[in-house]
Design an enzyme around this catalytic site. Structure first.
Site, PDB file in Angstrom:
ATOM      1  N   ILE A 260       0.840  -1.210   0.000  1.00  0.00           N
ATOM      2  CA  ILE A 260       0.000   0.000   0.000  1.00  0.00           C
ATOM      3  C   ILE A 260       0.872   1.255   0.000  1.00  0.00           C
ATOM      4  CG2 ILE A 260      -1.664   1.320   1.383  1.00  0.00           C
ATOM      5  CD1 ILE A 260      -2.796  -1.448   2.327  1.00  0.00           C
TER       6      ILE A 260
ATOM      7  N   ASP B 149      13.368   3.286  10.779  1.00  0.00           N
ATOM      8  CA  ASP B 149      12.678   2.303  11.607  1.00  0.00           C
ATOM      9  C   ASP B 149      11.668   3.094  12.420  1.00  0.00           C
ATOM     10  OD1 ASP B 149      11.739   0.497  13.435  1.00  0.00           O
ATOM     11  OD2 ASP B 149      13.707  -0.176  14.122  1.00  0.00           O
TER      12      ASP B 149
ATOM     13  N   LYS C  84       4.261  12.677  15.985  1.00  0.00           N
ATOM     14  CA  LYS C  84       4.961  13.654  16.834  1.00  0.00           C
ATOM     15  C   LYS C  84       6.001  14.428  16.036  1.00  0.00           C
ATOM     16  CE  LYS C  84       6.140  12.710  21.080  1.00  0.00           C
ATOM     17  NZ  LYS C  84       6.744  12.009  22.247  1.00  0.00           N
TER      18      LYS C  84
ATOM     19  N   TYR D  44      -3.087  -8.110  15.865  1.00  0.00           N
ATOM     20  CA  TYR D  44      -3.431  -7.246  14.733  1.00  0.00           C
ATOM     21  C   TYR D  44      -4.704  -6.449  15.027  1.00  0.00           C
ATOM     22  CZ  TYR D  44      -3.742  -5.699   9.890  1.00  0.00           C
ATOM     23  OH  TYR D  44      -3.772  -4.920   8.752  1.00  0.00           O
TER      24      TYR D  44
ATOM     25  N   LYS E  39      -4.863  -2.429  15.531  1.00  0.00           N
ATOM     26  CA  LYS E  39      -5.572  -1.647  14.506  1.00  0.00           C
ATOM     27  C   LYS E  39      -6.747  -0.873  15.117  1.00  0.00           C
ATOM     28  CE  LYS E  39      -2.928  -2.250  10.979  1.00  0.00           C
ATOM     29  NZ  LYS E  39      -2.219  -1.112  10.363  1.00  0.00           N
TER      30      LYS E  39
ATOM     31  N   VAL F 130      -5.963  -6.596   0.879  1.00  0.00           N
ATOM     32  CA  VAL F 130      -5.357  -5.921  -0.273  1.00  0.00           C
ATOM     33  C   VAL F 130      -4.241  -6.816  -0.810  1.00  0.00           C
ATOM     34  CG1 VAL F 130      -4.311  -3.772  -1.088  1.00  0.00           C
ATOM     35  CG2 VAL F 130      -5.794  -3.730   0.935  1.00  0.00           C
TER      36      VAL F 130
ATOM     37  N   THR G 165      -1.092  -7.500  -1.443  1.00  0.00           N
ATOM     38  CA  THR G 165       0.272  -7.039  -1.128  1.00  0.00           C
ATOM     39  C   THR G 165       1.063  -8.212  -0.554  1.00  0.00           C
ATOM     40  OG1 THR G 165      -0.068  -6.524   1.199  1.00  0.00           O
ATOM     41  CG2 THR G 165      -0.728  -4.818  -0.379  1.00  0.00           C
TER      42      THR G 165
HETATM   43  P1  NAD Z   1       3.714  -4.787   3.160  1.00  0.00           P
HETATM   44  O1  NAD Z   1       4.310  -5.835   4.021  1.00  0.00           O
HETATM   45  O2  NAD Z   1       3.597  -5.010   1.704  1.00  0.00           O
HETATM   46  O3  NAD Z   1       4.486  -3.397   3.389  1.00  0.00           O
HETATM   47  C1  NAD Z   1       4.814  -2.946   4.663  1.00  0.00           C
HETATM   48  C2  NAD Z   1       6.088  -2.137   4.567  1.00  0.00           C
HETATM   49  O4  NAD Z   1       6.362  -1.607   5.868  1.00  0.00           O
HETATM   50  C3  NAD Z   1       7.322  -2.964   4.156  1.00  0.00           C
HETATM   51  O5  NAD Z   1       7.991  -2.340   3.079  1.00  0.00           O
HETATM   52  C4  NAD Z   1       8.171  -2.997   5.413  1.00  0.00           C
HETATM   53  O6  NAD Z   1       9.574  -3.011   5.148  1.00  0.00           O
HETATM   54  C5  NAD Z   1       7.754  -1.708   6.105  1.00  0.00           C
HETATM   55  N1  NAD Z   1       8.014  -1.755   7.537  1.00  0.00           N
HETATM   56  C6  NAD Z   1       7.693  -2.742   8.412  1.00  0.00           C
HETATM   57  N2  NAD Z   1       8.145  -2.427   9.631  1.00  0.00           N
HETATM   58  C7  NAD Z   1       8.749  -1.216   9.535  1.00  0.00           C
HETATM   59  C8  NAD Z   1       9.417  -0.377  10.455  1.00  0.00           C
HETATM   60  N3  NAD Z   1       9.580  -0.730  11.744  1.00  0.00           N
HETATM   61  N4  NAD Z   1       9.899   0.815  10.023  1.00  0.00           N
HETATM   62  C9  NAD Z   1       9.762   1.165   8.728  1.00  0.00           C
HETATM   63  N5  NAD Z   1       9.172   0.394   7.790  1.00  0.00           N
HETATM   64  C10 NAD Z   1       8.674  -0.777   8.201  1.00  0.00           C
HETATM   65  O7  NAD Z   1       2.290  -4.513   3.814  1.00  0.00           O
HETATM   66  P2  NAD Z   1       0.996  -3.737   3.267  1.00  0.00           P
HETATM   67  O8  NAD Z   1      -0.016  -4.754   2.990  1.00  0.00           O
HETATM   68  O9  NAD Z   1       1.352  -2.734   2.247  1.00  0.00           O
HETATM   69  O10 NAD Z   1       0.560  -3.012   4.623  1.00  0.00           O
HETATM   70  C11 NAD Z   1       0.714  -1.618   4.811  1.00  0.00           C
HETATM   71  C12 NAD Z   1      -0.226  -1.181   5.905  1.00  0.00           C
HETATM   72  O11 NAD Z   1      -1.559  -1.481   5.504  1.00  0.00           O
HETATM   73  C13 NAD Z   1      -0.019  -1.915   7.235  1.00  0.00           C
HETATM   74  O12 NAD Z   1      -0.235  -0.999   8.286  1.00  0.00           O
HETATM   75  C14 NAD Z   1      -1.105  -2.959   7.229  1.00  0.00           C
HETATM   76  O13 NAD Z   1      -1.487  -3.359   8.511  1.00  0.00           O
HETATM   77  C15 NAD Z   1      -2.205  -2.196   6.527  1.00  0.00           C
HETATM   78  N6  NAD Z   1      -3.245  -3.047   5.965  1.00  0.00           N
HETATM   79  C16 NAD Z   1      -2.930  -3.967   5.020  1.00  0.00           C
HETATM   80  C17 NAD Z   1      -3.942  -4.764   4.508  1.00  0.00           C
HETATM   81  C18 NAD Z   1      -3.689  -5.797   3.454  1.00  0.00           C
HETATM   82  O14 NAD Z   1      -4.603  -6.604   3.191  1.00  0.00           O
HETATM   83  N7  NAD Z   1      -2.530  -5.815   2.814  1.00  0.00           N
HETATM   84  C19 NAD Z   1      -5.261  -4.610   4.969  1.00  0.00           C
HETATM   85  C20 NAD Z   1      -5.538  -3.656   5.929  1.00  0.00           C
HETATM   86  C21 NAD Z   1      -4.516  -2.875   6.426  1.00  0.00           C
END
Ligand code: NAD
Length: 272
Positions: free
Chosen positions: A18, A68, A130, A176, A180, A209, A211
């Site tokens: 995302i 991070d 922040k 989770y 959330k 989504v 991903t």
């Molecule tokens: P993803 O795993 O494809 O991407 C997550 C990214 O966050 C990765 O590039 C990872 O390196 C980075 N990351 C993780 N920990 C980190 C840290 N401590 N510091 C900096 N970067 C960090 O996941 P996604 O599906 O794109 O998820 C993105 C957001 O969307 C998340 O908050 C997830 O909970 C939320 N979300 C995803 C879905 C889904 O179905 N994919 C649904 C609802 C919510």
């Protein structure tokens, strides 16, 4: 309706999923700068490179930064790098997050795992809020001309990434769902505290989504794809670009009077 996105965005988690789709959407929609921040700097650099070929603003520049989000000093360095390059931050999207790989019922919930989720999904967004808030509070207010009138847009917009699990529970993913739900509490609290400063704070709450996070969840639970088909009224999971488009509207001047809300993007999953 043009979104009038022409400022500077910071997107965490921009190396994947995302966050990557959001970063590329800002470049496509006319942002003058996008900061791609991720724990995985190689992935952030790749998004930055891809953004250059889709950007529409002639003065567009990307910046890839290692961050991070669980480390407040690392987040401050990310924000300082953004300000040094672009001088202001208009849109801040907190997409860095972690998902569940192994499903467990609440009586087997693992406390170290719970703490890890809390640090990334909640404290990570709080650290970013922040740090960017210090910059946004000192910025000038932007305006939008629309239908012959000028309206105040504010000093900046923050967008957290929740989930449909910010509103409902699904079985065996306590860390989770709990974190959330907390993202919505954080969003509402921040929106209330920052409204007098001209800073809006909202959340996007996606269902499944397409991903790498979901691919990993399916690896840990092969029954998931079949279950998804039955519980999603639209019978398919979302593409990350469908979430990114809503993020862009929520952070654009077009949503200038919207703050403290979660926008569910889930193909109807939470309706039943
Ligand atoms: P993803 O795993 O494809 O991407 C997550 C990214 O966050 C990765 O590039 C990872 O390196 C980075 N990351 C993780 N920990 C980190 C840290 N401590 N510091 C900096 N970067 C960090 O996941 P996604 O599906 O794109 O998820 C993105 C957001 O969307 C998340 O908050 C997830 O909970 C939320 N979300 C995803 C879905 C889904 O179905 N994919 C649904 C609802 C919510």
């Amino acid at each position: 309706m043009a979104l009038q996105i022409n400022g500077v965005a910071i997107v965490t988690g921009a190396g994947s999923g995302i966050g990557k789709a959001v970063a590329l959407a800002y470049a496509m929609e006319g942002a003058r700068g996008v900061v791609m921040a991720d724990l995985n700097i190689e992935a952030a650099l790749q998004t930055a490179k891809e953004s250059e070929s889709v950007a529409t603003n002639p003065i567009y520049k990307p910046l890839a930064v290692a961050v991070d989000v669980t480390d407040a000093e690392s987040v401050d360095r990310m924000v300082a790098a953004a300000v040094e390059k672009f001088e202001r931050i208009d849109y801040s999207v907190n997409s860095a997050g972690i998902g569940v790989k192994h499903h467990k019922p609440v009586d087997e919930a693992d406390i170290p795992e719970m703490n890890a989720f809390w640090k990334v999904n909640v404290l990570g967004s709080l650290n970013c809020i922040k740090s960017v808030t210090k910059v946004m509070k000192s910025q000038s207010v932007t305006t939008l001309n629309s239908q012959g009138k000028t309206r105040e847009v504010g000093r900046g917009v923050i967008l957290n990434v929740g989930s449909c699990n910010s509103y409902i529970a699904t079985p065996d993913i306590v860390p989770y769902t709990t974190t959330k739900h907390a993202v919505m509490g954080l969003t509402k609290s921040a929106a209330l505290d920052l409204a007098p400063h001209g800073i809006r704070v909202n959340a996007i709450c996606p269902g499944w989504v397409n991903t790498p996070m979901v691919t990993a969840a399916i690896d840990g639970n092969p029954d998931l794809p079949g279950m998804m088909k039955t519980v999603i009224p639209m019978s398919r999971i979302a593409e990350p670009e469908e979430v990114a488009d809503v993020v862009l509207f929520m952070t654009s001047p077009r949503s200038s009077y919207v703050t403290g809300v979660g926008w569910i993007v889930d193909g109807g999953t939470t309706l039943q």
